[in-house]
Structures are given as structure tokens and as C-alpha cells.
Write an enzyme that holds these catalytic residues in place. Structure first.
Site, PDB file in Angstrom:
ATOM      1  N   ASP A  67     -27.569   7.650   2.719  1.00  0.00           N
ATOM      2  CA  ASP A  67     -26.527   8.634   3.036  1.00  0.00           C
ATOM      3  C   ASP A  67     -25.597   8.886   1.853  1.00  0.00           C
ATOM      4  O   ASP A  67     -25.615   8.157   0.866  1.00  0.00           O
ATOM      5  CB  ASP A  67     -25.714   8.187   4.267  1.00  0.00           C
ATOM      6  CG  ASP A  67     -25.345   6.705   4.229  1.00  0.00           C
ATOM      7  OD1 ASP A  67     -25.289   6.134   3.114  1.00  0.00           O
ATOM      8  OD2 ASP A  67     -25.124   6.118   5.298  1.00  0.00           O
ATOM      9  N   ASN A 136     -19.561  -0.361  14.769  1.00  0.00           N
ATOM     10  CA  ASN A 136     -19.835   0.374  16.016  1.00  0.00           C
ATOM     11  C   ASN A 136     -21.340   0.525  16.278  1.00  0.00           C
ATOM     12  O   ASN A 136     -21.749   1.247  17.173  1.00  0.00           O
ATOM     13  CB  ASN A 136     -19.174   1.763  15.971  1.00  0.00           C
ATOM     14  CG  ASN A 136     -19.751   2.657  14.879  1.00  0.00           C
ATOM     15  OD1 ASN A 136     -20.651   2.244  14.140  1.00  0.00           O
ATOM     16  ND2 ASN A 136     -19.257   3.878  14.787  1.00  0.00           N
ATOM     17  N   HIS A 138     -23.633   1.722  14.113  1.00  0.00           N
ATOM     18  CA  HIS A 138     -24.363   2.794  13.411  1.00  0.00           C
ATOM     19  C   HIS A 138     -25.334   2.231  12.373  1.00  0.00           C
ATOM     20  O   HIS A 138     -25.156   1.127  11.860  1.00  0.00           O
ATOM     21  CB  HIS A 138     -23.401   3.829  12.805  1.00  0.00           C
ATOM     22  CG  HIS A 138     -22.636   3.400  11.602  1.00  0.00           C
ATOM     23  ND1 HIS A 138     -21.434   3.986  11.240  1.00  0.00           N
ATOM     24  CD2 HIS A 138     -22.873   2.459  10.656  1.00  0.00           C
ATOM     25  CE1 HIS A 138     -21.001   3.424  10.126  1.00  0.00           C
ATOM     26  NE2 HIS A 138     -21.839   2.488   9.769  1.00  0.00           N
ATOM     27  N   GLU A 143     -23.850   7.798  14.050  1.00  0.00           N
ATOM     28  CA  GLU A 143     -22.830   7.193  14.900  1.00  0.00           C
ATOM     29  C   GLU A 143     -23.317   7.085  16.355  1.00  0.00           C
ATOM     30  O   GLU A 143     -24.288   7.748  16.736  1.00  0.00           O
ATOM     31  CB  GLU A 143     -21.552   8.042  14.830  1.00  0.00           C
ATOM     32  CG  GLU A 143     -20.997   8.258  13.411  1.00  0.00           C
ATOM     33  CD  GLU A 143     -20.373   7.009  12.786  1.00  0.00           C
ATOM     34  OE1 GLU A 143     -20.704   5.879  13.212  1.00  0.00           O
ATOM     35  OE2 GLU A 143     -19.563   7.159  11.854  1.00  0.00           O
TER      36      GLU A 143
HETATM   37  P1  PGA Z   1     -20.561  -2.471   5.337  1.00  0.00           P
HETATM   38  O1  PGA Z   1     -21.033  -1.158   6.071  1.00  0.00           O
HETATM   39  O2  PGA Z   1     -21.757  -3.003   4.647  1.00  0.00           O
HETATM   40  O3  PGA Z   1     -19.502  -2.014   4.367  1.00  0.00           O
HETATM   41  O4  PGA Z   1     -20.055  -3.374   6.382  1.00  0.00           O
HETATM   42  C1  PGA Z   1     -22.171  -1.209   6.861  1.00  0.00           C
HETATM   43  C2  PGA Z   1     -22.366   0.111   7.541  1.00  0.00           C
HETATM   44  O5  PGA Z   1     -21.363   0.782   7.833  1.00  0.00           O
HETATM   45  O6  PGA Z   1     -23.524   0.473   7.793  1.00  0.00           O
END
Ligand code: PGA
Length: 250
Positions: A67, A136, A138, A143
Site C-alpha cells: 500500500d 483493528n 486490517h 479496514e
Molecule cells: P504496524 O502496522 O506494523 O506499524 O503495527 C501494522 C498494520 O497497520 O498493518
């Protein structure tokens, strides 16, 4: 999903790097799906260390990131494009034109997602996709509530995601509201998936992931339907799951 328990962030990072190194050594023209965020940073450091010490070659490797934010230029230090150069690409021998991130000119750029899908197809699909998980649930920037049949396209970031990522920006208003993300069905087409989970903040969602059925409110739950997923989780991330009776560990 196969679960590998490790002690801490460092062990997770080392093991994930070893898995990638083996993949690249076995198939020198591997197509790797890569992730950004805090979770994979340690893994990238181990890849760099290995490159320096053992000269594992990435000359024929192709990378496709999950992304990218919309509205940040590639040279913006908060962009994922910049992140990948800083954290990995500038330190190994991968040709720049074999490193791809999705990119969209605006939130209305519908062609961008289709182009990325075509690109993934053209390079023969992703051999190994590295994933993190949001608090959450995702994966990529898909999301909760995203259709499991989604393909690469523009997504609106959840408020909680913007808050979680605000730590990288000077102020909340600077955190982009939209991104372009590989879709859930796109991720599921990867031949192998490695999901990295570390830290106490991820303990609730990791517990939920193992306790609940596959459903669109928990995007990562779809991974249970994939034939080759390895979850590498450290003790902090596993803390809730392990204390529950009837969990996979009982
Ligand atoms: P993070 O993000 O590695 O910064 O915890 C993970 C994500 O949001 O997929």
C-alpha cells in the site's frame, strides 16, 4: 494457519528474515510482497545484515508493496516509497526498477488499482507476501468491513488507523485520509503468506483472530482460508490468547 511462537520482537524479525532469505536463495527471481509500518523494520535490518555478510543477491527479485498513502510525494519521508528505500532497497542490490509500490494520483484515480493488478499478474503473481496486522484487524489498508472480494484500489483509512499512524507525522491533520491498497482477494492470491505480530498492543486482535470465525469485520480472518499462512507472534502479542481457556494452546 500455522502459528510459530517466538520470545520477542527480535526473534520474530530474525525468523522472518530467515524465511525470506531461504525463499530468495531457493528461487532467485522470487516475487516478494512487502509491508511497511513498525512491525517489519527489524526484519529488514536482518535482511541488510545478511546481505552485507553473506551477499544474498536480490538482483533478480521483484518486490511489490501492499500500500501507499495518497497525497504524499515519493520523496516525502512519511511516504511508504521513501520508507522502503530507507529501510531496505538502498541497502541491498535490488535494481530500483524491480521495486514497486501502488500509487494513485488522487482518490478518484480508479485506473491505478487496475494497473497494479495487471502488474502483479504480469510478474507471475506473488510468491511470498509479508503482512502485519492493524490493531483493528486490517491487512494492507483493508479496514474492517472491506469485502473479501476486493481488489487493489483506493481506500479510506479508519480513524483508528490514522491515529495509530499519527506517530510518524507532526500533527494529526497531516496524516492522509486515503491510501491505495492491494485488495483482500489480491493478498489471498499470494502463494505463501507470512503474518508478523508483535507487542502487547496487538494482543487483543491476535486473540480475536484465533477465536472468531472468518468474517469481513476482521479482515485478517480470511487468512484462515489460505492454504499456506505462517503467523509469527511474540509473547506480548500472544499474552491474551495464551491466558484464555480453550485457546489453541490449551
Ligand atoms: P504496524 O502496522 O506494523 O506499524 O503495527 C501494522 C498494520 O497497520 O498493518
Amino acid at each position: 494457519m500455522k502459528l510459530i511462537e517466538v520470545q520477542n520482537y527480535d526473534e520474530m524479525s530474525k525468523l522472518a528474515a530467515e524465511i525470506i532469505i531461504e525463499q530468495v536463495q531457493t528461487k532467485t527471481n522470487s516475487v516478494l510482497g512487502l509491508a511497511t509500518g513498525g512491525t517489519p523494520v527489524g526484519m529488514y535490518q536482518y535482511l541488510m545484515k545478511d546481505f552485507t555478510q553473506n551477499k544474498t543477491s536480490y538482483e533478480q527479485v521483484i518486490t511489490l508493496n501492499l500500500d501507499e498513502y495518497i497525497g504524499l510525494e515519493k520523496d516525502n519521508p512519511q511516504s511508504y516509497s521513501y520508507f522502503m528505500k530507507e529501510q531496505l532497497f538502498n541497502h541491498i542490490n535490488i535494481p530500483e526498477n524491480q521495486t514497486y509500490l501502488p500509487s494513485a494520483k488522487s482518490v478518484h484515480d480508479e485506473e491505478a488499482g487496475r494497473n497494479y493488478e495487471k502488474l502483479i499478474e504480469t510478474v507471475g503473481g506473488i510468491d511470498m507476501q509479508i503482512l502485519g496486522i492493524g490493531e483493528n484487524g486490517h491487512i494492507g489498508f483493508n479496514e474492517p468491513g472491506t469485502s473479501f472480494s476486493s481488489t487493489t484500489g483506493i481506500v479510506k483509512l479508519a480513524d483508528s488507523t490514522r491515529e495509530a499512524n499519527a506517530r510518524y507525522f507532526t500533527k494529526m491533520e497531516d496524516v492522509p485520509t486515503h491510501a491505495i491498497s492491494m485488495g483482500i482477494s489480491t493478498i489471498m492470491k499470494s502463494r505463501q503468506i507470512v503474518l508478523l505480530v508483535s507487542g502487547v498492543k496487538k494482543a487483543p486482535i491476535l486473540n480475536q483472530l484465533f477465536q472468531t470465525d472468518v468474517n469481513e469485520n476482521l479482515p485478517a480472518s480470511i487468512l484462515k482460508k489460505h492454504p499456506d499462512v505462517t503467523v509469527i507472534a511474540d509473547q506480548e502479542a500472544l499474552s491474551i490468547l495464551k491466558e484464555k481457556k480453550g485457546s489453541v494452546f490449551s
